[in-house]
Design an enzyme around this catalytic site. Structure first.
Site, PDB file in Angstrom:
ATOM      1  N   ASP A  40       0.857  -1.181   0.000  1.00 51.91           N
ATOM      2  CA  ASP A  40       0.000   0.000   0.000  1.00 51.91           C
ATOM      3  C   ASP A  40       0.890   1.227   0.000  1.00 51.91           C
ATOM      4  O   ASP A  40       1.932   1.260   0.657  1.00 51.91           O
ATOM      5  CB  ASP A  40      -0.955   0.002   1.192  1.00 51.91           C
ATOM      6  CG  ASP A  40      -0.246   0.068   2.531  1.00 51.91           C
ATOM      7  OD1 ASP A  40      -0.062   1.184   3.057  1.00 51.91           O
ATOM      8  OD2 ASP A  40       0.121  -0.999   3.069  1.00 51.91           O
ATOM      9  N   ASP A  78     -10.508   3.393   5.000  1.00 51.07           N
ATOM     10  CA  ASP A  78      -9.466   3.310   6.031  1.00 51.07           C
ATOM     11  C   ASP A  78      -9.965   4.064   7.263  1.00 51.07           C
ATOM     12  O   ASP A  78     -10.044   5.285   7.274  1.00 51.07           O
ATOM     13  CB  ASP A  78      -8.178   3.936   5.478  1.00 51.07           C
ATOM     14  CG  ASP A  78      -7.025   3.923   6.474  1.00 51.07           C
ATOM     15  OD1 ASP A  78      -7.267   3.746   7.677  1.00 51.07           O
ATOM     16  OD2 ASP A  78      -5.868   4.133   6.045  1.00 51.07           O
ATOM     17  N   GLU A 107      -9.188   4.362  11.357  1.00 47.24           N
ATOM     18  CA  GLU A 107      -8.178   4.025  12.362  1.00 47.24           C
ATOM     19  C   GLU A 107      -8.005   5.197  13.323  1.00 47.24           C
ATOM     20  O   GLU A 107      -8.721   6.197  13.236  1.00 47.24           O
ATOM     21  CB  GLU A 107      -6.859   3.698  11.681  1.00 47.24           C
ATOM     22  CG  GLU A 107      -6.362   4.808  10.759  1.00 47.24           C
ATOM     23  CD  GLU A 107      -5.040   4.474  10.091  1.00 47.24           C
ATOM     24  OE1 GLU A 107      -4.011   4.576  10.788  1.00 47.24           O
ATOM     25  OE2 GLU A 107      -5.047   4.121   8.888  1.00 47.24           O
TER      26      GLU A 107
END
Length: 337
Positions: free
Chosen positions: A31, A120, A122
């Protein structure tokens, strides 16, 4: 309701049990983001990478300025590629960020090389700037709502379930360990030698980020399955959902809905009545004779439905009558009294 899979479906949720250490021959990937800089994708491929996730966007006002070069470069080198969006749940609702993501590189393409987009979510890395906690000051209930808004809008726009990238600890704390997103493939972040504990909503992970740096450029990742299964995630099979109903002793309907991402063509239906009745009308695209009916559906586009109607003339007014229908591997028995 029955589902007809016109191309054999392959599960891509992962084949290994939770906590299994990664295999030496696993499907490796990377990534990257703007911070990774210019990338020698041929070198990454030669180093073992089979796929790459590239950051496309963040919030509703940031687009990776290197995205086109990184995303296109990965594909040119023969890697499967996918885009990811770094969530900022405190800034706007989830649907708005999904729209921004799709409009700025996160759209899915039925080209056989593009993986579903990634959400994503987090720990908040900007606590010193925005003054929010690790959960962006959202309650678990509000975070689940936000993620739901994002994933629903992404599916509306692309017909794919977004992949969710997260850590087990963040998910437990910030969503209350929600189990509402099992249909979304899990990309688990845990740096080390094994994936470890999974969030409660998933029995298996699809991707695992084991390190932020390694022998291949960018973050180090592994797909939890075979290379053919990874390709199936990028290029899922065509699917048709088949439902039927007996509207009366004289009228039956069969509905075909394309629930996949590809058009389906030349779908064949065969039916035969029982209980002493004859077919007197059927269509569209059908021929009939006596108790038998056959239909050919030339094409059903993704998200579209087609209804077949079969009209009969019962020989008696009492007793069970109906029609048995076969569509590919799906068999339906529609009956009325």
């Amino acid at each position: 309701m029955r589902r007809l899979t016109l191309v054999a479906a392959i599960s891509v949720a992962g084949l290994l049990s939770p906590g299994t250490a990664h295999a030496a021959d696993g499907v490796q990937g990377v990534d990257v983001s703007n911070w990774t800089g210019d990338i020698d994708w041929n070198k990454a491929r030669d180093g073992g990478a089979k796929f790459a996730f590239v950051q496309a966007s963040e919030g509703v006002d940031y687009r990776n300025q290197r995205f086109d070069a990184q995303f296109g470069g990965a594909s040119a080198a023969g890697l499967l590629r996918g885009a990811y969006h770094f969530a900022q749940p405190h800034e706007t609702d989830g649907a708005a960020q999904a729209d921004f993501f799709v409009d700025n590189g996160g759209n899915w393409a039925a080209d056989g090389v593009t993986l579903p987009g990634v959400l994503d979510v987090e720990d908040n890395p900007y606590k010193d700037k925005n003054g929010k906690n690790n959960c962006y000051d959202l309650s678990p209930e509000d975070m689940v709502t936000w993620i739901g808004d994002f994933t629903r809008r992404y599916r509306e726009r692309t017909r794919r379930h977004a992949i969710i990238y997260t850590t087990t600890s963040w998910w437990k704390t910030c969503t209350g360990d929600s189990t509402k997103f099992a249909k979304n493939p899990l990309w688990l972040a845990r740096w080390g030698t094994e994936p470890g504990e999974l969030p409660s909503g998933w029995k298996k992970h699809s991707f695992w980020q084991s390190a932020d740096k390694g022998p291949i450029v960018g973050g180090q990742n592994e797909f939890n399955g075979t290379e053919s299964q990874l390709k199936a995630l990028a290029n899922p099979p065509a699917e048709v959902t088949v439902t039927g109903a007996a509207k009366s002793r004289k009228l039956y309907t069969i509905t075909l809905k394309n629930t996949g991402v590809h058009p389906v063509t030349d779908v064949r239906l065969a039916g035969r009545t029982f209980g002493g009745q004859k077919v007197v009308k059927a269509g569209p695209g059908c021929s009939f004779s006596g108790t038998a009916v056959r239909c050919l559906i030339p094409k059903v586009n993704p998200g579209h439905s087609l209804r077949i109607t079969i009209a009969t003339k019962p020989a008696k007014t009492r007793g069970t009558v109906g029609v048995n229908v076969t569509v590919g591997s799906v068999e339906l028995s529609l009956s009325a009294r």
